[in-house]
Motif scaffolding. Structure first.
Motif, PDB file in Angstrom:
ATOM      1  N   PRO A  81       6.527 -14.288 -12.095  1.00  0.00           N
ATOM      2  CA  PRO A  81       5.398 -13.748 -12.079  1.00  0.00           C
ATOM      3  C   PRO A  81       4.952 -13.265 -10.460  1.00  0.00           C
ATOM      4  CG  PRO A  81       4.810 -15.798 -12.357  1.00  0.00           C
ATOM      5  CD  PRO A  81       6.063 -15.825 -12.590  1.00  0.00           C
ATOM      6  N   GLY A  82       5.795 -12.907  -9.732  1.00  0.00           N
ATOM      7  CA  GLY A  82       5.791 -12.431  -8.220  1.00  0.00           C
ATOM      8  C   GLY A  82       5.554 -10.906  -8.123  1.00  0.00           C
ATOM      9  N   PRO A  83       4.934 -10.433  -7.135  1.00  0.00           N
ATOM     10  CA  PRO A  83       4.389  -8.963  -7.011  1.00  0.00           C
ATOM     11  C   PRO A  83       5.603  -8.181  -6.688  1.00  0.00           C
ATOM     12  CG  PRO A  83       3.835 -10.169  -5.097  1.00  0.00           C
ATOM     13  CD  PRO A  83       4.363 -11.123  -5.921  1.00  0.00           C
ATOM     14  N   ALA A  84       5.803  -7.031  -7.219  1.00  0.00           N
ATOM     15  CA  ALA A  84       6.659  -6.063  -6.887  1.00  0.00           C
ATOM     16  C   ALA A  84       6.451  -5.401  -5.481  1.00  0.00           C
ATOM     17  CB  ALA A  84       6.789  -4.715  -7.755  1.00  0.00           C
ATOM     18  N   THR A  85       7.365  -5.181  -4.743  1.00  0.00           N
ATOM     19  CA  THR A  85       7.193  -4.632  -3.267  1.00  0.00           C
ATOM     20  C   THR A  85       7.313  -3.197  -3.237  1.00  0.00           C
ATOM     21  OG1 THR A  85       8.177  -6.733  -2.141  1.00  0.00           O
ATOM     22  CG2 THR A  85       8.021  -4.723  -0.842  1.00  0.00           C
ATOM     23  N   GLU A  86       6.195  -2.303  -2.661  1.00  0.00           N
ATOM     24  CA  GLU A  86       5.965  -1.063  -3.091  1.00  0.00           C
ATOM     25  C   GLU A  86       6.455  -0.439  -1.780  1.00  0.00           C
ATOM     26  OE1 GLU A  86       2.893  -0.616  -6.553  1.00  0.00           O
ATOM     27  OE2 GLU A  86       2.166  -1.511  -4.664  1.00  0.00           O
ATOM     28  N   VAL A 129       7.493  -1.100   2.774  1.00  0.00           N
ATOM     29  CA  VAL A 129       7.872  -1.900   3.632  1.00  0.00           C
ATOM     30  C   VAL A 129       7.917  -0.938   5.103  1.00  0.00           C
ATOM     31  CG1 VAL A 129       9.173  -3.643   4.881  1.00  0.00           C
ATOM     32  CG2 VAL A 129       8.931  -3.676   2.461  1.00  0.00           C
ATOM     33  N   VAL A 130       7.220  -1.106   6.107  1.00  0.00           N
ATOM     34  CA  VAL A 130       7.166  -0.036   7.160  1.00  0.00           C
ATOM     35  C   VAL A 130       7.111  -0.857   8.374  1.00  0.00           C
ATOM     36  CG1 VAL A 130       6.031   1.814   8.203  1.00  0.00           C
ATOM     37  CG2 VAL A 130       5.863   1.614   5.551  1.00  0.00           C
ATOM     38  N   GLN A 131       7.816  -0.279   9.405  1.00  0.00           N
ATOM     39  CA  GLN A 131       7.803  -0.867  10.715  1.00  0.00           C
ATOM     40  C   GLN A 131       6.743  -0.139  11.501  1.00  0.00           C
ATOM     41  OE1 GLN A 131      10.429  -3.360  11.821  1.00  0.00           O
ATOM     42  NE2 GLN A 131       8.854  -3.918  13.259  1.00  0.00           N
ATOM     43  N   VAL A 132       5.663  -0.873  11.943  1.00  0.00           N
ATOM     44  CA  VAL A 132       4.478  -0.529  12.814  1.00  0.00           C
ATOM     45  C   VAL A 132       4.389  -1.207  14.156  1.00  0.00           C
ATOM     46  CG1 VAL A 132       2.186  -0.107  13.116  1.00  0.00           C
ATOM     47  CG2 VAL A 132       3.264   0.085  10.767  1.00  0.00           C
ATOM     48  N   GLY A 133       5.115  -0.635  14.954  1.00  0.00           N
ATOM     49  CA  GLY A 133       5.415  -1.512  16.596  1.00  0.00           C
ATOM     50  C   GLY A 133       6.188  -2.472  16.352  1.00  0.00           C
ATOM     51  N   THR A 134       6.006  -3.658  16.652  1.00  0.00           N
ATOM     52  CA  THR A 134       6.612  -5.081  16.820  1.00  0.00           C
ATOM     53  C   THR A 134       6.295  -5.718  15.254  1.00  0.00           C
ATOM     54  OG1 THR A 134       4.703  -6.194  17.760  1.00  0.00           O
ATOM     55  CG2 THR A 134       6.616  -4.978  19.013  1.00  0.00           C
ATOM     56  N   ALA A 135       5.305  -5.198  14.469  1.00  0.00           N
ATOM     57  CA  ALA A 135       5.120  -5.679  13.264  1.00  0.00           C
ATOM     58  C   ALA A 135       5.642  -5.081  11.986  1.00  0.00           C
ATOM     59  CB  ALA A 135       3.569  -5.848  13.039  1.00  0.00           C
ATOM     60  N   VAL A 136       5.771  -5.737  10.889  1.00  0.00           N
ATOM     61  CA  VAL A 136       6.143  -5.116   9.562  1.00  0.00           C
ATOM     62  C   VAL A 136       4.798  -5.020   8.638  1.00  0.00           C
ATOM     63  CG1 VAL A 136       7.426  -5.375   7.332  1.00  0.00           C
ATOM     64  CG2 VAL A 136       8.369  -5.902   9.806  1.00  0.00           C
ATOM     65  N   VAL A 137       4.444  -4.148   8.127  1.00  0.00           N
ATOM     66  CA  VAL A 137       3.307  -3.724   7.022  1.00  0.00           C
ATOM     67  C   VAL A 137       4.333  -3.805   5.649  1.00  0.00           C
ATOM     68  CG1 VAL A 137       1.764  -2.363   6.059  1.00  0.00           C
ATOM     69  CG2 VAL A 137       1.919  -2.520   8.618  1.00  0.00           C
ATOM     70  N   THR A 138       3.540  -4.404   4.699  1.00  0.00           N
ATOM     71  CA  THR A 138       4.004  -4.529   3.525  1.00  0.00           C
ATOM     72  C   THR A 138       2.944  -4.043   2.499  1.00  0.00           C
ATOM     73  OG1 THR A 138       3.492  -6.914   3.085  1.00  0.00           O
ATOM     74  CG2 THR A 138       5.955  -6.141   3.735  1.00  0.00           C
ATOM     75  N   VAL A 139       3.164  -3.476   1.296  1.00  0.00           N
ATOM     76  CA  VAL A 139       2.325  -3.063   0.488  1.00  0.00           C
ATOM     77  C   VAL A 139       2.951  -3.512  -1.160  1.00  0.00           C
ATOM     78  CG1 VAL A 139       1.061  -1.270  -0.853  1.00  0.00           C
ATOM     79  CG2 VAL A 139       1.578  -0.997   1.404  1.00  0.00           C
ATOM     80  N   GLN A 140       2.238  -4.410  -1.734  1.00  0.00           N
ATOM     81  CA  GLN A 140       2.607  -4.992  -2.904  1.00  0.00           C
ATOM     82  C   GLN A 140       2.017  -4.879  -4.206  1.00  0.00           C
ATOM     83  OE1 GLN A 140       3.842  -9.019  -1.525  1.00  0.00           O
ATOM     84  NE2 GLN A 140       5.954  -8.423  -1.377  1.00  0.00           N
ATOM     85  N   GLU A 141       2.450  -5.057  -5.100  1.00  0.00           N
ATOM     86  CA  GLU A 141       1.683  -4.987  -6.398  1.00  0.00           C
ATOM     87  C   GLU A 141       0.601  -5.854  -6.431  1.00  0.00           C
ATOM     88  OE1 GLU A 141       2.780  -5.793 -11.154  1.00  0.00           O
ATOM     89  OE2 GLU A 141       4.106  -6.133  -9.719  1.00  0.00           O
ATOM     90  N   LEU A 142      -0.612  -5.464  -6.969  1.00  0.00           N
ATOM     91  CA  LEU A 142      -1.870  -6.154  -7.013  1.00  0.00           C
ATOM     92  C   LEU A 142      -1.751  -6.946  -8.466  1.00  0.00           C
ATOM     93  CD1 LEU A 142      -4.623  -7.079  -6.271  1.00  0.00           C
ATOM     94  CD2 LEU A 142      -5.511  -5.197  -7.155  1.00  0.00           C
ATOM     95  N   LEU A 143      -1.420  -8.238  -8.364  1.00  0.00           N
ATOM     96  CA  LEU A 143      -1.477  -8.829  -9.741  1.00  0.00           C
ATOM     97  C   LEU A 143      -2.805  -9.391 -10.274  1.00  0.00           C
ATOM     98  CD1 LEU A 143       1.304 -11.277  -8.672  1.00  0.00           C
ATOM     99  CD2 LEU A 143       1.863  -8.932  -9.904  1.00  0.00           C
ATOM    100  N   PRO A 144      -2.849  -9.608 -11.584  1.00  0.00           N
ATOM    101  CA  PRO A 144      -4.210 -10.095 -12.141  1.00  0.00           C
ATOM    102  C   PRO A 144      -4.649 -11.437 -11.966  1.00  0.00           C
ATOM    103  CG  PRO A 144      -2.495  -9.953 -13.975  1.00  0.00           C
ATOM    104  CD  PRO A 144      -1.930  -9.506 -12.698  1.00  0.00           C
ATOM    105  N   GLY A 145      -5.671 -11.975 -12.063  1.00  0.00           N
ATOM    106  CA  GLY A 145      -6.060 -13.320 -11.816  1.00  0.00           C
ATOM    107  C   GLY A 145      -6.715 -13.437 -10.634  1.00  0.00           C
ATOM    108  N   ASN A 146      -7.414 -14.838 -10.519  1.00  0.00           N
ATOM    109  CA  ASN A 146      -8.122 -15.211  -9.335  1.00  0.00           C
ATOM    110  C   ASN A 146      -7.378 -16.416  -8.742  1.00  0.00           C
ATOM    111  OD1 ASN A 146     -10.809 -13.490  -9.827  1.00  0.00           O
ATOM    112  ND2 ASN A 146     -10.664 -14.786 -11.566  1.00  0.00           N
ATOM    113  N   THR A 147      -7.593 -16.795  -7.562  1.00  0.00           N
ATOM    114  CA  THR A 147      -6.877 -18.013  -6.879  1.00  0.00           C
ATOM    115  C   THR A 147      -7.562 -19.241  -7.634  1.00  0.00           C
ATOM    116  OG1 THR A 147      -8.698 -17.726  -5.120  1.00  0.00           O
ATOM    117  CG2 THR A 147      -6.514 -16.663  -4.583  1.00  0.00           C
TER     118      THR A 147
END
Length: 294
Positions: free
Chosen positions: A88-93, A95-113
């Motif tokens: 049960p890990g999030p799908a990766t939707e 991945v973008v290079q922004v300057g020297t950093a990487v931005v990721t957008v992933q699936e929002l999973l149900p539940g609370n920490t």
């Protein structure tokens, strides 16, 4: 030495600026994601975002000083290997290079920490950790995680704060470096290593573990490392006493070379982080824990 808070001397890790990152993602990709809410927890930060096409929500994260290639070869590949096993890990939707950093957008999973890890949840967590074992068999292309026992990590696992904070932390750094001198800087193996496997990155609903998030540091190595991470995470609070006792017994059974290197890494990581981000009176608690097995 031992100042009220050492962050003025040693800078804190920069946190995510969600609006700035989304503006950059829009300019690069044309995708008009919008912030829909904040996500609690974590030291670097994350945000809920909404997609423009169907309005579904996801999680925005970033990793400074990283590349898209490294993200896909390491964390994304490790996570996808587990998802192929039904993990049960999030799908990766995105991945973008922004300057020297990487931005990721992933699936929002149900539940609370998880606030306090109980035995029922712990059994499920151990079952998930077992899925890590051998998940990267035949995948030497996925990099092994570096332990940074002899040199600084990328924004964490810094040695200088330990050398300068107090005599106790300086001695701890000496011991950590000694482990590094006698060991491989990478824990070898073909297991998935989450790298930050703790209750704050585990989600539950109705007592059941519904997902594990925050895979930005994942890679290849020995799954026992994640149990050591979990032990440090529940040191001050966050688990029932019986869970801690069982976890200690599992660590006792790990191969000595794995336990020694993983314990040295986590001792460095948590003590450095405490010096730079927490009140100085908390630093001693991590030095005390480090001394139990180092």
């Amino acid at each position: 030495m031992g100042t009220e808070n050492a962050a003025g001397t040693f800078p804190r890790v920069q946190r995510l600026d969600a609006a700035q990152m989304l503006a950059a993602v829009r300019e690069i990709t044309g995708i008009k994601l919008v912030v829909s809410g904040a996500l609690e927890g974590g030291q670097v930060g994350a945000a809920r975002v909404r997609w423009p096409d169907d309005g579904h929500e996801s999680v925005l994260k970033w990793r400074p000083d990283f590349t898209v290639g490294a993200m896909r070869a390491g964390p994304v590949a490790a996570l996808e290997a587990l998802r192929a096993r039904g993990y049960p890990g999030p799908a990766t939707e995105l991945v973008v290079q922004v300057g020297t950093a990487v931005v990721t957008v992933q699936e929002l999973l149900p539940g609370n920490t998880i606030d306090v890890l109980d035995e029922q949840q712990f059994d499920q967590v151990l079952a998930l950790n077992a899925k890590h074992v051998g998940a990267l068999a035949g995948r030497p292309d996925v990099p092994c995680n570096v332990m940074y026992l002899r040199h600084d990590g990328p924004g964490y696992c810094l040695h200088e704060p330990l050398r300068r904070f107090s005599a106790r932390t300086a001695e701890l750094d000496r011991r950590i470096r000694a482990v590094g001198d006698a060991s491989d800087e990478r824990l070898q193996g073909f297991d998935v290593v989450h790298q930050d496997f703790h209750p704050g990155n585990m989600l539950t609903l109705g007592g059941d573990v519904t997902g594990v998030v925050d895979w930005d540091g994942a890679g290849r190595g020995d799954a026992g490392f994640d149990l050591v991470t979990l032990r440090f995470a529940v040191h001050l609070a966050g688990a029932e006493r019986r869970v801690v006792e069982r976890l200690d017994a599992l660590l006792d059974a790990l191969p000595e070379d794995v336990l020694r290197v993983a314990w040295a890494h986590m001792s460095l990581r948590m003590t450095d982080w405490a010096i730079r981000h927490f009140p100085s009176y908390e630093v001693g608690t991590w030095v005390d824990l480090a001394a139990e097995r180092l």
